[in-house]
Design an enzyme around this catalytic site. Structure first.
Site, PDB file in Angstrom:
ATOM      1  N   ASP A 143       0.846  -1.191   0.000  1.00 20.53           N
ATOM      2  CA  ASP A 143       0.000   0.000   0.000  1.00 20.53           C
ATOM      3  C   ASP A 143       0.886   1.248   0.000  1.00 20.53           C
ATOM      4  O   ASP A 143       1.710   1.428   0.896  1.00 20.53           O
ATOM      5  CB  ASP A 143      -0.891  -0.012   1.246  1.00 20.53           C
ATOM      6  CG  ASP A 143      -2.014   1.007   1.180  1.00 20.53           C
ATOM      7  OD1 ASP A 143      -1.773   2.124   0.666  1.00 20.53           O
ATOM      8  OD2 ASP A 143      -3.126   0.698   1.639  1.00 20.53           O
ATOM      9  N   PHE A 218      -2.375  -7.035 -13.714  1.00 14.04           N
ATOM     10  CA  PHE A 218      -2.522  -5.627 -13.352  1.00 14.04           C
ATOM     11  C   PHE A 218      -1.363  -4.806 -13.902  1.00 14.04           C
ATOM     12  O   PHE A 218      -1.543  -3.725 -14.450  1.00 14.04           O
ATOM     13  CB  PHE A 218      -2.577  -5.518 -11.819  1.00 14.04           C
ATOM     14  CG  PHE A 218      -2.520  -4.111 -11.300  1.00 14.04           C
ATOM     15  CD1 PHE A 218      -3.653  -3.316 -11.277  1.00 14.04           C
ATOM     16  CD2 PHE A 218      -1.330  -3.575 -10.823  1.00 14.04           C
ATOM     17  CE1 PHE A 218      -3.598  -2.014 -10.791  1.00 14.04           C
ATOM     18  CE2 PHE A 218      -1.266  -2.285 -10.337  1.00 14.04           C
ATOM     19  CZ  PHE A 218      -2.413  -1.500 -10.321  1.00 14.04           C
TER      20      PHE A 218
END
EC number: 2.1.1.33
Length: 238
Positions: A143, A218
């Site tokens: 993150d 992705f």
């Protein structure tokens, strides 16, 4: 992308334990994931213990071991384990559906050189991994906490770098990857200042994606859209 912890760090990079995000966002397992947990956890699951793992006992052999922090749904980790049967792989993930998905894919692939923790990475690294035992530690797409006021929540901090260093063999590598350029700069700043490491980049910054890290769907989509991905590799030299 997966959170390992929402722990914050102070200005010196000191780890401060906080309530962990996975308690708040634990999802339900699909039937397939639940079945994979029941079928494959006995062979591939590692129950957390504050006692160091005996890797030879866990894997039934002596081999270089790679540990990945926050493996998401586990597809790339399983791909790596299948491509390198000579290596042992350990994955850590706090999101239970991700663990179930990983075990499902691993079971279908027939890999035998992969073990997984469903636990907080910091505690596993602090207590369950023998010092100087790992050949590589991987942290892919953590993150980024892109808002400046949240940067102290980023897992890559000075104390974390030393925690990783303690688990690596001399010559072992900490491999990081991010698709946020600002986070790559932060990673380079932290790792460049970290004692006992040497950047493997000849230019002192990032490296080309090594063959051992699979290109994710992705990431491939990001490439088509012109988005960047930055790989950073630091070797433990002391």
């Amino acid at each position: 992308m997966s959170d390992v912890t929402t722990a914050e760090f102070n200005e010196e990079g000191k780890y401060l334990r906080k309530v962990r995000s996975f308690v708040l966002r634990e999802g339900r397992l699909t039937k397939g994931q639940a079945a994979a947990m029941e079928q494959h956890w006995p062979a591939m699951g590692l129950d957390y213990s504050p006692e160091p793992l005996d890797l030879k006992e866990v894997f039934g052999r002596d081999a270089d071991t790679v540990l990945e922090i926050g493996f998401g749904m586990g597809a790339s980790l399983v791909e790596m384990a299948k491509a390198s049967p000579e290596l042992n792989f350990i994955g850590i993930e706090v999101h239970k559906p991700g663990v179930g998905a990983c075990l499902s894919v691993a079971g279908e692939a027939g890999v035998t050189n992969l073990r997984v923790f469903h636990h907080d990475a910091i505690e596993v690294l602090e207590n369950s991994i023998v010092k100087g035992s790992l050949a590589r530690v991987q942290l892919f797409f953590p993150d980024p906490w892109h808002k400046k006021r949240h940067h102290k929540r980023r897992i890559v901090q000075s104390e974390f770098a030393q925690l990783i260093r303690n688990t690596l063999k001399i010559g072992g590598v900490f491999h990081l990857a991010t698709d946020w350029e600002n986070y790559s700069e932060h990673m380079l700043e932290v790792m460049g200042a970290a004692e006992g490491y040497k950047n493997q980049s000849l230019t002192g910054d990032v490296v080309e994606r090594p063959d051992h890290r699979p290109l994710t769907k992705f990431e491939a989509r990001g490439h088509r859209l012109g988005h960047g991905v930055w790989d950073i590799m630091f070797e433990r030299i002391d």
